[in-house]
Design a protein around this motif. Structure first.
Motif, short mmCIF file in Angstrom:
data_model
loop_
_atom_site.label_atom_id
_atom_site.label_comp_id
_atom_site.label_asym_id
_atom_site.label_seq_id
_atom_site.Cartn_x
_atom_site.Cartn_y
_atom_site.Cartn_z
N PHE A 123 0.83 -1.20 0.00
CA PHE A 123 0.00 0.00 0.00
C PHE A 123 0.86 1.25 0.00
O PHE A 123 1.86 1.34 0.72
N ASP A 124 0.51 2.22 -0.83
CA ASP A 124 1.20 3.51 -0.90
C ASP A 124 0.17 4.59 -0.61
O ASP A 124 -0.78 4.78 -1.38
N PRO A 125 0.31 5.31 0.52
CA PRO A 125 -0.72 6.30 0.89
C PRO A 125 -0.86 7.44 -0.11
O PRO A 125 -1.88 8.14 -0.10
N VAL A 126 0.14 7.66 -0.97
CA VAL A 126 0.05 8.71 -1.98
C VAL A 126 -0.67 8.21 -3.22
O VAL A 126 -1.54 8.88 -3.77
N LEU A 127 -0.32 7.01 -3.67
CA LEU A 127 -0.88 6.48 -4.91
C LEU A 127 -2.22 5.79 -4.72
O LEU A 127 -3.02 5.73 -5.65
N ASP A 128 -2.45 5.23 -3.55
CA ASP A 128 -3.66 4.46 -3.28
C ASP A 128 -4.55 5.25 -2.33
O ASP A 128 -4.26 5.34 -1.14
N ARG A 129 -5.64 5.78 -2.86
CA ARG A 129 -6.49 6.66 -2.08
C ARG A 129 -7.41 5.86 -1.17
O ARG A 129 -8.18 5.03 -1.63
N VAL A 130 -7.30 6.13 0.13
CA VAL A 130 -8.08 5.43 1.14
C VAL A 130 -8.67 6.46 2.09
O VAL A 130 -7.99 7.43 2.47
N GLN A 131 -9.93 6.26 2.48
CA GLN A 131 -10.54 7.18 3.43
C GLN A 131 -9.78 7.15 4.75
O GLN A 131 -9.42 6.07 5.24
N PRO A 132 -9.51 8.31 5.35
CA PRO A 132 -8.71 8.36 6.58
C PRO A 132 -9.24 7.47 7.70
O PRO A 132 -8.47 6.81 8.40
N GLU A 133 -10.56 7.42 7.86
CA GLU A 133 -11.11 6.61 8.95
C GLU A 133 -10.89 5.11 8.71
O GLU A 133 -10.70 4.34 9.66
N ASN A 134 -10.86 4.71 7.44
CA ASN A 134 -10.59 3.31 7.14
C ASN A 134 -9.12 2.97 7.35
O ASN A 134 -8.77 1.86 7.75
N LEU A 135 -8.25 3.93 7.06
CA LEU A 135 -6.83 3.73 7.31
C LEU A 135 -6.57 3.59 8.82
O LEU A 135 -5.77 2.76 9.24
N VAL A 136 -7.28 4.38 9.63
CA VAL A 136 -7.15 4.27 11.09
C VAL A 136 -7.62 2.89 11.56
O VAL A 136 -6.98 2.26 12.40
N GLU A 137 -8.71 2.40 10.99
CA GLU A 137 -9.20 1.08 11.37
C GLU A 137 -8.20 -0.01 10.97
O GLU A 137 -7.97 -0.96 11.72
N ALA A 138 -7.61 0.13 9.79
CA ALA A 138 -6.60 -0.84 9.35
C ALA A 138 -5.40 -0.83 10.29
O ALA A 138 -4.86 -1.89 10.64
N GLN A 139 -4.99 0.34 10.71
CA GLN A 139 -3.85 0.44 11.63
C GLN A 139 -4.18 -0.19 12.98
O GLN A 139 -3.34 -0.82 13.61
N ARG A 140 -5.43 -0.03 13.42
CA ARG A 140 -5.85 -0.65 14.69
C ARG A 140 -5.78 -2.18 14.59
O ARG A 140 -5.27 -2.85 15.49
N LEU A 141 -6.27 -2.72 13.49
CA LEU A 141 -6.26 -4.17 13.30
C LEU A 141 -4.84 -4.70 13.20
O LEU A 141 -4.51 -5.74 13.77
N ALA A 142 -3.99 -3.97 12.48
CA ALA A 142 -2.61 -4.42 12.30
C ALA A 142 -1.84 -4.40 13.62
O ALA A 142 -0.86 -5.14 13.78
N ALA A 143 -2.27 -3.56 14.56
CA ALA A 143 -1.57 -3.43 15.83
C ALA A 143 -1.97 -4.50 16.85
O ALA A 143 -1.35 -4.60 17.91
N LEU A 144 -2.98 -5.30 16.52
CA LEU A 144 -3.39 -6.37 17.44
C LEU A 144 -2.28 -7.41 17.56
O LEU A 144 -1.50 -7.62 16.63
N ALA A 145 -2.23 -8.05 18.71
CA ALA A 145 -1.23 -9.11 18.90
C ALA A 145 -1.47 -10.20 17.86
O ALA A 145 -2.57 -10.75 17.76
N PRO A 146 -0.45 -10.53 17.05
CA PRO A 146 -0.66 -11.50 15.97
C PRO A 146 -0.94 -12.91 16.51
O PRO A 146 -0.40 -13.32 17.53
N VAL A 147 -1.78 -13.61 15.80
CA VAL A 147 -2.11 -14.99 16.13
C VAL A 147 -0.99 -15.89 15.62
O VAL A 147 -0.40 -15.65 14.56
N THR A 148 -0.69 -16.93 16.36
CA THR A 148 0.28 -17.94 15.91
C THR A 148 -0.46 -19.01 15.13
O THR A 148 -1.41 -19.62 15.63
#
Length: 286
Positions: free
Chosen positions: A239-264
């Protein structure tokens, strides 16, 4: 004249669907010079409508969608949701512990359509085997949904990361699972075009073999039946935040999910060269 100019722009664009997406997401694409001028603003709705993307200006109400996993029993009826043949052509696919089907809600009301992801092994050109999450389809006959395709990719990337998979996700195209314009929007997007071609193998070969013995479904609409060189299976470009246009609130949600403790990932079978079968989590009871 506005419609004619919009058609000229589309014909001159290498990837007109991205042009439509960028306008629909308020990114703006200048017609002349460095800023979007009045004529460019006038053309934008025509371009967006031409490609089935709902153009939303400041006066229109926002559309807020929530996507939730469907219980297995509800997933059996996904064909009714998406208006496709899946419920009678591949009904048992919905019971797979490696497949997840998502429903779509807006303002608390379930909408037409569904999305499908499944876990698998991806095999790249170097013969590396990577555990991945694959987006198999977005069957959503909702015009405005086309404006959030890039947002969905970023969110599924984050889900994959949180579930212990390699990220970005794999996007599977051209295997009969796409029925609406969602496919064309993603096939033409930068992340798919610049993605890495791979082949796919079942996350658990024994489980898939049992499924194929019990039913002919394994031979329909399956990303496992095609070879890597087809180019229809690709790990998305980052993902490139300049080339790939994403709504800011969805990017925040993606960052929240990515920050969860990863499952083994859990091993489901072993071979001499190590783990050959895996699952991210055992499915909940129906």
């Amino acid at each position: 004249m506005v419609r004619a100019l919009a058609d000229v722009l589309l014909r001159q664009s290498t990837h007109p669907l991205e042009l439509a997406q960028r306008w629909a997401s308020h990114a703006g694409v200048p017609v002349i010079g460095g800023d979007a001028d009045r004529m460019g603003a006038s053309c934008a709705p025509c371009v967006a409508r031409r490609w089935g993307v709902m153009y939303a200006d400041a006066e229109q109400r926002p559309h807020v969608f929530h996507c939730r996993p469907l219980p297995k029993i509800e997933a059996l009826e996904r064909g009714d949701l998406g208006g496709d043949c899946s419920s009678h052509a591949v009904p048992l696919r919905a019971t797979s512990p490696h497949h997840v089907y998502y429903g779509i809600w807006e303002n608390g009301k379930q909408q037409r359509g569904y999305m499908t992801v499944f876990e698998a092994w991806a095999v790249n050109e170097e013969e590396q085997r990577l555990p991945v999450l694959c987006l198999e389809t977005i069957n959503a006959p909702i015009a405005v949904f086309g404006a959030v395709q890039q947002d969905l990719l970023v969110i599924f990337d984050a889900i994959a990361q949180s579930r212990g998979f390699t990220s970005p996700i794999v996007l599977s195209m051209g295997y009969g699972t796409w029925n609406y314009s969602n496919a064309e929007l993603l096939r033409q997007c930068r992340r798919f075009r610049q993605g890495e071609a791979v082949g796919l193998e079942p996350a658990d070969p024994v489980c898939w073999r049992m499924y194929s013995r019990l039913s002919l479904e394994a031979y329909y609409y399956s990303s496992f039946m095609n070879y890597r060189g087809s180019g229809l299976l690709r790990i998305l470009a980052p993902f490139d935040p300049v080339l790939d246009r994403v709504q800011p609130e969805n990017l925040v949600e993606a960052q929240r999910l990515a920050a969860l403790a990863p499952v083994t990932l859990q091993s489901t079978m072993q071979s001499e060269d190590g783990s050959r079968g895996f699952i991210s989590s055992w499915p909940v009871p129906y």
